[in-house]
Scaffold this motif. Structure first.
Motif, PDB file in Angstrom:
ATOM      1  N   PHE A 176      13.939   6.677  -2.152  1.00 49.74           N
ATOM      2  CA  PHE A 176      13.131   5.363  -2.547  1.00 49.74           C
ATOM      3  C   PHE A 176      12.320   4.921  -1.679  1.00 49.74           C
ATOM      4  O   PHE A 176      12.887   4.284  -0.654  1.00 49.74           O
ATOM      5  CB  PHE A 176      13.934   4.354  -3.298  1.00 49.74           C
ATOM      6  N   PRO A 177      11.021   4.666  -1.804  1.00 49.26           N
ATOM      7  CA  PRO A 177      10.295   3.537  -0.928  1.00 49.26           C
ATOM      8  C   PRO A 177      10.904   2.230  -1.197  1.00 49.26           C
ATOM      9  O   PRO A 177      11.050   1.799  -2.251  1.00 49.26           O
ATOM     10  CB  PRO A 177       8.847   3.737  -1.492  1.00 49.26           C
ATOM     11  N   SER A 231       4.658   9.581 -10.381  1.00 46.14           N
ATOM     12  CA  SER A 231       4.723   9.644  -9.020  1.00 46.14           C
ATOM     13  C   SER A 231       5.685  10.753  -8.329  1.00 46.14           C
ATOM     14  O   SER A 231       5.211  11.388  -7.403  1.00 46.14           O
ATOM     15  CB  SER A 231       5.247   8.293  -8.518  1.00 46.14           C
ATOM     16  N   ILE A 232       6.469  10.858  -9.124  1.00 49.59           N
ATOM     17  CA  ILE A 232       7.657  12.028  -8.571  1.00 49.59           C
ATOM     18  C   ILE A 232       7.259  13.381  -8.839  1.00 49.59           C
ATOM     19  O   ILE A 232       7.167  14.284  -7.932  1.00 49.59           O
ATOM     20  CB  ILE A 232       8.945  11.770  -9.377  1.00 49.59           C
ATOM     21  N   ASN A 292       4.860  10.419   1.947  1.00 47.73           N
ATOM     22  CA  ASN A 292       4.041  10.180   0.786  1.00 47.73           C
ATOM     23  C   ASN A 292       2.728  10.820   1.124  1.00 47.73           C
ATOM     24  O   ASN A 292       2.062  10.932   2.023  1.00 47.73           O
ATOM     25  CB  ASN A 292       3.725   8.706   0.982  1.00 47.73           C
ATOM     26  N   PRO A 293       2.593  11.946   0.064  1.00 44.40           N
ATOM     27  CA  PRO A 293       1.577  13.030   0.353  1.00 44.40           C
ATOM     28  C   PRO A 293       0.198  12.370   0.258  1.00 44.40           C
ATOM     29  O   PRO A 293      -0.924  12.885   0.693  1.00 44.40           O
ATOM     30  CB  PRO A 293       1.734  13.835  -0.896  1.00 44.40           C
ATOM     31  N   HIS A 337       9.190  10.935  -0.939  1.00 43.60           N
ATOM     32  CA  HIS A 337       9.090   9.203  -0.736  1.00 43.60           C
ATOM     33  C   HIS A 337       8.230   8.776  -1.931  1.00 43.60           C
ATOM     34  O   HIS A 337       7.792   7.766  -1.739  1.00 43.60           O
ATOM     35  CB  HIS A 337       8.744   9.232   0.412  1.00 43.60           C
ATOM     36  N   GLY A 338       8.071   9.490  -2.845  1.00 49.37           N
ATOM     37  CA  GLY A 338       7.071   9.189  -3.885  1.00 49.37           C
ATOM     38  C   GLY A 338       5.519   9.514  -3.514  1.00 49.37           C
ATOM     39  O   GLY A 338       5.285   9.487  -2.185  1.00 49.37           O
ATOM     40  N   TRP A 339       4.554   9.166  -4.208  1.00 50.47           N
ATOM     41  CA  TRP A 339       3.429   9.616  -4.173  1.00 50.47           C
ATOM     42  C   TRP A 339       2.681   8.832  -2.977  1.00 50.47           C
ATOM     43  O   TRP A 339       2.155   9.217  -2.052  1.00 50.47           O
ATOM     44  CB  TRP A 339       2.366   9.637  -5.167  1.00 50.47           C
ATOM     45  N   ASP A 340       2.603   7.439  -3.253  1.00 55.87           N
ATOM     46  CA  ASP A 340       2.051   6.445  -2.175  1.00 55.87           C
ATOM     47  C   ASP A 340       2.555   5.271  -2.078  1.00 55.87           C
ATOM     48  O   ASP A 340       2.040   3.970  -1.980  1.00 55.87           O
ATOM     49  CB  ASP A 340       0.365   6.194  -2.843  1.00 55.87           C
TER      50      ASP A 340
END
Length: 333
Positions: A258-259, A238-239, A118-119, A220-223
């Protein structure tokens, strides 16, 4: 009843897991490996110590052929023949233990892994909301009394037991995550100080170093939202934001994990996602299961407190039961 049946069938599974495994690929999923007490994840992830992790890897090596990302793509597209059923090792969340503990073990054994990150948390700019919940539960500890305002924030009776308070904190969702900052204030816990001191996540430079060593870094998505609870617009945002970061740093932008889970994610998300021709596949966390979306592969969570062999035997038994009632494929609407 279901658990008793699964336990019974698990006991009868043979040790020849490679032969009885119902799919031609195995996708083990971990988050962290550490011999230390990690307050930010100990209450939400049952992570393994280095000895147990290495035993898992050695046991899995008996039954499967480890592959890297390119080999996984080639295998699943029919362009690569393996000597055994394959295994692709995956990690989630980008915790720094991957750099300090996991990577040296895997390098020694010649095994590839992909870490889905997650960046928003890389470079320790912030910490995931579930980690915040773990930290607050740890801060409460065995206290017999806590600030009464905590009960008010959680909409609990002031006579509620401490365990009820902890359980309520654990149930705070992504959409309610600002509540955790308010609770931290009431409990006099400083998230920023914790992040600065312990630096729980990898840095961009460490990720680049891992890439140079041959490991994969992907999305893994942004957050770390639960995608089934988001609108299609929120999912896509998010992607897109995550992929911009991956491309900017020359990381792997052909996959997405997916988280939490892909439960509740509908076909329209996959249709929108796979419009991007650079995207090869996505990964869920439902164990040994098939999916009506053929390019969505389910991974096996390995942090249940049991050994890898026990987990796989249980998953195999569960798959057999599901197959009998034609429920071993996730069907999306």
């Amino acid at each position: 009843m279901k658990d008793r049946l699964i336990n019974l069938l698990t006991a009868f599974e043979t040790d020849h897991i490679g032969k009885t495994f119902p799919l031609n690929y195995c996708l083990p999923l971990y988050h962290c490996v550490s011999d230390e007490n990690l307050p930010h994840i100990k209450h939400v992830i049952e992570y393994k110590n280095s000895k147990d992790f290495e035993k898992d890897i050695d046991d899995l090596s008996k039954h499967f052929q480890w592959v890297n990302w390119q080999e996984f793509k080639d295998f699943t597209s029919g362009n690569f023949k393996a000597q055994k059923k394959i295994a692709l090792l995956t990690f989630d969340d980008g915790f720094r233990e991957f750099y300090d503990i996991v990577a040296p073990v895997l390098e020694r054994k010649g095994i590839y892994a992909c870490n889905f990150i997650n960046p928003a948390f890389i470079d320790n700019k912030e910490i995931m909301f579930r980690c915040k919940a773990s930290l607050l539960i740890d801060a409460i500890g065995n206290k017999t009394t806590i600030n009464r305002e905590v009960y008010t924030v959680l909409s609990l009776n002031s006579n509620a037991a401490i365990e009820i308070v902890k359980n309520k904190i654990l149930k705070i969702t992504y959409q309610e995550k600002n509540m955790l900052d308010l609770l931290a204030e009431k409990l006099e816990f400083d998230f920023k100080s914790y992040i600065k001191e312990y630096r729980p996540y990898l840095s961009t430079e460490e990720l680049k170093h891992l890439t140079h060593k041959g490991f994969g870094i992907s999305s893994h998505g942004w957050d770390h939202p639960k995608y089934g609870d988001l609108s299609l617009e929120e999912q896509t945002k998010s992607i897109d934001k995550t992929f911009a970061y991956l491309k900017e740093n020359n990381f792997l932008y052909e996959s997405f994990a997916f988280p939490f889970t892909d439960f509740g994610v509908k076909n329209d998300f996959f249709e929108e996602l796979f419009k991007n021709e650079e995207m090869y596949c996505t990964f869920g966390t439902a164990g040994i299961k098939l999916d009506s979306v053929k390019r969505n592969f389910q991974r096996i969570p390995m942090e249940t407190g049991e050994s890898a062999e026990k987990i796989l035997k249980r998953e195999i038994a569960y798959f057999k039961v599901k197959k009998l009632i034609n429920k071993n494929t996730i069907v999306r609407k």
